[in-house]
Each structure stands twice: as structure tokens, then as C-alpha cells.
Design a protein around this motif. Structure first.
Motif, short mmCIF file in Angstrom:
data_model
loop_
_atom_site.label_atom_id
_atom_site.label_comp_id
_atom_site.label_asym_id
_atom_site.label_seq_id
_atom_site.Cartn_x
_atom_site.Cartn_y
_atom_site.Cartn_z
N PHE A 6 0.83 -1.27 -0.19
CA PHE A 6 0.03 -0.13 0.06
C PHE A 6 0.74 1.33 -0.17
O PHE A 6 1.20 1.74 0.91
N THR A 7 1.37 1.70 -1.28
CA THR A 7 2.09 2.92 -1.44
C THR A 7 1.53 3.81 -2.23
O THR A 7 0.58 3.52 -2.85
N ALA A 8 2.43 4.78 -2.47
CA ALA A 8 2.13 5.93 -3.61
C ALA A 8 1.79 5.52 -5.05
O ALA A 8 2.33 4.03 -5.19
N LYS A 9 0.93 5.89 -5.63
CA LYS A 9 0.81 5.67 -7.05
C LYS A 9 1.83 5.46 -8.15
O LYS A 9 2.04 4.63 -8.72
N ASP A 10 2.92 6.68 -7.82
CA ASP A 10 3.87 6.74 -8.46
C ASP A 10 5.08 7.08 -7.32
O ASP A 10 5.39 8.26 -7.48
N PRO A 11 6.00 6.03 -6.85
CA PRO A 11 6.62 6.54 -6.13
C PRO A 11 7.81 7.38 -6.59
O PRO A 11 8.63 8.03 -5.80
N SER A 12 8.11 7.34 -7.77
CA SER A 12 9.09 8.23 -8.67
C SER A 12 8.80 9.70 -8.59
O SER A 12 9.55 10.60 -9.07
N ASP A 13 7.60 10.00 -8.28
CA ASP A 13 6.91 11.36 -8.36
C ASP A 13 7.38 12.20 -7.20
O ASP A 13 6.64 12.34 -6.19
N LYS A 14 8.56 12.96 -7.42
CA LYS A 14 9.22 13.61 -6.02
C LYS A 14 8.51 14.90 -5.47
O LYS A 14 8.46 15.11 -4.43
N ASP A 15 7.64 15.27 -6.75
CA ASP A 15 6.77 16.71 -6.07
C ASP A 15 5.61 15.98 -5.44
O ASP A 15 5.51 16.88 -4.01
N PHE A 48 -3.64 0.43 16.51
CA PHE A 48 -3.71 -0.65 15.26
C PHE A 48 -2.49 -0.53 14.29
O PHE A 48 -1.73 0.52 14.41
N ALA A 49 -2.38 -1.52 13.59
CA ALA A 49 -1.58 -1.76 12.25
C ALA A 49 -1.93 -2.50 11.34
O ALA A 49 -3.03 -3.22 11.62
N ARG A 50 -1.53 -2.12 10.19
CA ARG A 50 -2.05 -3.22 8.89
C ARG A 50 -0.67 -3.56 8.33
O ARG A 50 0.48 -3.15 8.34
N ALA A 51 -0.94 -4.88 7.69
CA ALA A 51 0.28 -5.38 7.16
C ALA A 51 -0.24 -6.28 5.92
O ALA A 51 -1.20 -7.26 6.28
N ALA A 52 0.02 -6.28 4.90
CA ALA A 52 -0.12 -7.13 3.79
C ALA A 52 0.01 -8.67 4.28
O ALA A 52 0.86 -8.91 5.10
N GLU A 82 -9.35 -9.08 9.17
CA GLU A 82 -8.65 -9.01 7.81
C GLU A 82 -9.30 -7.84 7.09
O GLU A 82 -10.65 -7.89 7.27
N ASP A 83 -8.60 -7.45 6.15
CA ASP A 83 -9.18 -6.47 5.08
C ASP A 83 -8.74 -6.65 3.76
O ASP A 83 -7.70 -7.46 3.55
N LYS A 84 -9.26 -5.76 2.77
CA LYS A 84 -8.58 -6.12 1.54
C LYS A 84 -8.54 -4.59 0.89
O LYS A 84 -9.49 -4.02 1.09
N GLY A 85 -7.76 -4.32 0.35
CA GLY A 85 -7.38 -2.95 -0.59
C GLY A 85 -6.75 -3.05 -1.77
O GLY A 85 -5.85 -3.76 -1.83
N PHE A 86 -6.69 -2.05 -2.87
CA PHE A 86 -5.85 -1.87 -3.84
C PHE A 86 -4.75 -1.62 -3.51
O PHE A 86 -4.22 -0.66 -2.67
N GLY A 117 -0.91 -3.52 -8.48
CA GLY A 117 -1.81 -3.22 -9.32
C GLY A 117 -2.90 -4.17 -8.99
O GLY A 117 -3.84 -4.40 -10.20
N ILE A 118 -3.30 -4.83 -7.92
CA ILE A 118 -4.33 -5.71 -7.81
C ILE A 118 -4.73 -5.19 -6.11
O ILE A 118 -4.24 -4.95 -5.53
N ASP A 119 -5.91 -5.89 -5.88
CA ASP A 119 -6.45 -5.95 -4.39
C ASP A 119 -5.45 -6.87 -3.66
O ASP A 119 -5.20 -8.03 -4.11
#
Length: 159
Positions: free
Chosen positions: A34-43, A115-119, A139-143, A148-150
Motif C-alpha cells: 500500500f504505497t504511492a501510485k507513482d513512487p518516482s513522483d518527487k513533487d 492498530f497496524a496493518r500489513a499485507a 482482515e481487510d482487502k484494498g487496492f 496493481g491488484i487488490d
């Protein structure tokens, strides 16, 4: 084994470019899920960190290992619950740094439950959380931007 040379301190402006470089690692992104859409987008990264540092409801510390910035750890509200999260640079994995940092951070953060969450497949992070007293409660599920998947995740709780 927990390394005792781990320290926490307030985040400085000089830490943020290091955090940016650490989160660019594709393996680390995949594992974190669960990270940024584009980790290389520095701005976007810098804007995000400016907001985090300015938000008085967030507690965030830089993790120092042997005098070097090895990651960060934070407490914030997510889904209406107090949560903890951390990021360790890949070059520092497997040295007990996350466990020591989380253990020390829990002295700052007195809120319980926490609380904490981990894949579900992030076994190392789950192990760190359990060593520090967190227990899997649901448990939960997220994109996952990184995958690129749940992705299924565990929700852990510290009483």
C-alpha cells in the motif's frame, strides 16, 4: 536479534530526500503493498511529507541506526482508529531495526488500543508487530498501487 544502536528523533528536512530514495525500491514497494501510485513522483512525495510534518495530529520520528537515517515511524488516524506505520530502507532489513524502533516508539504513543496493518504476505512486518505485542484481530482487502491488484491484509491490534 534486536540491535541497541537504534534511536528515534524528530524528522528534519534533510531526512526527507533519504526517505524518498528509500521508498523508490521496487521490492520494498511490493512488500509494503500500500504505497504511492507513482513512487518516482518527487513533487507529490515532497507535498505529502510537507502535510505530514505540519499535521499536529501525526507523531512521526526518524529512525537512526548506527548514526544513519534508516527509516521512519509514525502514528496517525486511519479509518477512525489510531494506527502505527513504519518504513525501513531495504539496506537495513533483517537487523532488528524495525522491532527496536517500534518498541521504543510505543513508549511515545500511549494510545490503546493501537492498530497496524500489513499485507498478509509481509511476514517480516507481521513478525515485528507481534514481537511488540500486536495481535491479528481481523482482515481487510484494498487496492495495492505497488502490485496493481487488490491485496489481502491483516489488521493487528495492541491493547
Amino acid at each position: 536479534m534486536i540491535n541497541t544502536s537504534v534511536k528515534l528523533r524528530d524528522v528534519t528536512e534533510e531526512d526527507i530526500p533519504i526517505f524518498f530514495e528509500q521508498q523508490l525500491d521496487p521490492t520494498a514497494n511490493y512488500i509494503a503493498a500500500f504505497t504511492a501510485k507513482d513512487p518516482s513522483d518527487k513533487d507529490t512525495f515532497m507535498d505529502h511529507w510537507t502535510k505530514i510534518i505540519a499535521d499536529e495530529t501525526i507523531t512521526i520520528k526518524t529512525i537512526i541506526f548506527n548514526g544513519k537515517v534508516s527509516g521512519h515511524i509514525s502514528n496517525f488516524e486511519q479509518f477512525g482508529e489510531p494506527e502505527v506505520s513504519y518504513w525501513i530502507g531495504k539496506e537495513y532489513w533483517g537487523q532488528g531495526i524495525a522491532t527496536k524502533a517500534l518498541s521504543e516508539f510505543l513508549n511515545y504513543i500511549k494510545i490503546r488500543p493501537l492498530f497496524a496493518r500489513a499485507a498478509k504476505d509481509n511476514i517480516s512486518s507481521i513478525r515485528v508487530l507481534e514481537k511488540c505485542g500486536f495481535r491479528i484481530t481481523s482482515e481487510d482487502k484494498g487496492f495495492s498501487n505497488a502490485r496493481g491488484i487488490d491485496v489481502e491484509e491483516f489488521i493487528l491490534k495492541l491493547e
